[in-house]
Design an enzyme around this catalytic site. Structure first.
Site, mmCIF file in Angstrom:
data_model
loop_
_atom_site.group_PDB
_atom_site.id
_atom_site.type_symbol
_atom_site.label_atom_id
_atom_site.label_comp_id
_atom_site.label_asym_id
_atom_site.label_seq_id
_atom_site.Cartn_x
_atom_site.Cartn_y
_atom_site.Cartn_z
ATOM 1 N N PRO A 80 0.910 -1.191 0.167
ATOM 2 C CA PRO A 80 0.014 0.076 -0.154
ATOM 3 C C PRO A 80 0.882 1.261 -0.042
ATOM 4 C CG PRO A 80 -0.024 -1.181 2.365
ATOM 5 C CD PRO A 80 0.828 -1.968 1.276
ATOM 6 N N CYS A 81 0.378 2.302 -0.508
ATOM 7 C CA CYS A 81 1.220 3.563 -0.819
ATOM 8 C C CYS A 81 0.711 4.908 -0.282
ATOM 9 C CB CYS A 81 1.662 3.850 -2.195
ATOM 10 S SG CYS A 81 2.200 2.086 -3.004
ATOM 11 N N GLN A 82 -0.372 4.766 0.587
ATOM 12 C CA GLN A 82 -0.997 5.996 1.008
ATOM 13 C C GLN A 82 -0.173 6.860 1.839
ATOM 14 O OE1 GLN A 82 -1.604 3.132 2.025
ATOM 15 N NE2 GLN A 82 -2.004 2.750 4.267
ATOM 16 N N PHE A 84 2.413 8.872 1.381
ATOM 17 C CA PHE A 84 3.859 9.168 1.208
ATOM 18 C C PHE A 84 4.240 10.153 0.347
ATOM 19 C CE2 PHE A 84 3.811 6.626 -2.449
ATOM 20 C CZ PHE A 84 5.093 6.515 -3.090
#
Length: 429
Positions: A80-82, A84
């Site tokens: 997951p990349c939320q 950043f």
């Protein structure tokens, strides 16, 4: 597999991505996954070790050690990349960034020839598009020439309309395209008439299974001694016992509502006085922390009856509670969900039912993964060799496809603008 063709699977889950690569002759050297049940499921089926690791904290040198010092041909998987996009360079101060930054550090340390990153559609607009743009920028800065595309995996033969963001990159400095789409699709919600044959329907995917049992431990025989269609034959392949597990009938909590639903209808199509209380509560819920999700934070639709003659909607963790069988007044069984995700009947699942359906819903469908793996083999001209072809270009964003729709939401337009700037050589954090 050639000893030089090392594949590493990060965030390996139950092994869907890895199983597909194995079918293409590229069995991963190992997988890394934090969930114990998923890791054991991986080991039971993929045939290579799964290391139960927290990839937000593990030292990249440890992952490198597990490869035996070999440079991988490809690293597959995606965290997951939320949240950043606004962080400083590889700044671990925000705990939400631990997974993505350490993932990037691992990829940089391993320096694979190729990478395939997979994530949910919601990543396209997370952080106003800057999360995705930041991720692409990181890959390019590491030396990868990348293409980004929102893909509906039904176009690769998966019997569901499953939209995913894929980023494929290589260190060779070569251009390439995504795999050719082989199928049209129509779930009643997502549709593409490309002139190609329709992907297998939900009814075709579950055909050949016997009637769902009521005993949770039942071993359910097939409905016929021979496969009833090509998809059924693929699902049965290698299942020597001729019975399946996890094909158990569960009565829907909203029995009266279920009986009223026609194919394609959801709870919201019923009169409000028939809405289940849990649906009323969930209809007002939104994701508040910015995490990209299947529905991008929207209200759930609760139970929904699927079309048998079309592709299924996206299989996720709640599918075995919320997706109603096209002709029977019950939710899909776990086995039916596994088939729609293209897991073969011989696949052995570890964990309780809640754990198993979550593993299934989180997975990359093996059939789609196999298509991607074969495509890499086709486009890599000197497969497995650590060489750059003559005329190799500098690392860059080669191109992107965010949607095939005629219009774009304001949020998606923002993402498009950022990526277009990067494609022209701009966009620096």
């Amino acid at each position: 597999m050639n000893k030089d063709e090392v594949v590493v699977s990060l965030f390996a889950g139950a092994g869907g991505f890895s199983s597909g690569f194995s079918q293409a002759g590229l069995k991963p050297l190992f997988g890394a996954e934090i969930n114990a049940d998923a890791c054991q499921t991986y080991q039971e089926n993929v045939g290579s070790p799964c290391h139960q690791l927290d990839l937000s904290t593990v030292d990249p040198s440890h992952i490198e050690m597990l490869t035996g010092g070999k440079r991988p041909f490809v690293v597959i998987g995606g965290p997951p990349c939320q949240g950043f996009s606004t962080a400083g360079p590889r700044n671990f101060a925000d705990p939400r960034n631990l997974l993505i930054f350490n993932y990037l550090n691992i990829v940089e340390r391993l320096s694979p020839r190729w990478l395939i990153f997979e994530n949910v559609e919601g990543l396209l607009t997370s952080g106003g598009g800057r999360d995705l743009a930041r991720l692409v920028r990181e890959f390019v800065d590491m030396g990868y020439s990348v293409r980004l595309q929102k893909v509906n995996l039904a176009a690769y033969g998966v019997p569901q309309t499953r939209k995913r963001v894929l980023i494929i990159g290589n260190r060779l400095g070569i251009d390439f395209q995504f795999p050719e789409e082989l199928y049209s699709f129509d779930s009643g919600k997502a549709k593409k008439a490309s002139g190609k044959p329709l992907a297998p329907s939900l009814a075709e995917a579950v055909a050949g299974l016997g009637p769902a049992a009521s005993d949770k431990d039942a071993l359910v025989p097939y409905a016929s001694s021979e496969p009833v269609n090509a998809f059924d034959a693929r699902m049965r392949a290698g299942n020597r016992v001729e019975v399946v597990t996890h094909h158990v009938r569960v009565e829907a909590a909203e029995r009266m509502q279920v009986e009223l639903l026609k194919p394609g209808q959801t709870m919201k199509d019923l009169p409000p006085e028939l809405w289940h209380e849990s649906y009323r509560r969930r209809a007002n819920r939104r994701v508040s922390d910015g995490t990209p999700t299947e529905k991008r934070g929207g209200a759930p639709s609760g139970i929904k009856r699927l079309h048998g003659n079309l592709q299924s909607l996206t299989i996720t963790g709640p599918a075995a509670r919320e997706f109603i069988h096209p002709t029977e007044h019950r939710p899909l069984t776990i086995r039916e969900c596994a088939r729609i995700q293209t897991f073969p009947d011989k696949y052995r699942w570890v964990g309780n039912n809640a754990s198993v359906i979550q593993q299934i819903g989180n997975a990359v469908p093996p059939l789609a993964a196999e298509r991607l793996a074969k495509h890499l083999r086709d486009i890599d001209g000197s497969f497995g060799a650590d060489t750059r072809p003559a005329g190799a270009m500098s690392a860059k964003l080669l191109g992107f496809v965010l949607t095939e729709a005629l219009g774009m939401s304001p949020a998606l337009k923002s993402t498009e603008a950022l990526l277009a700037e990067m494609h022209q050589g701009g966009f620096v954090f």
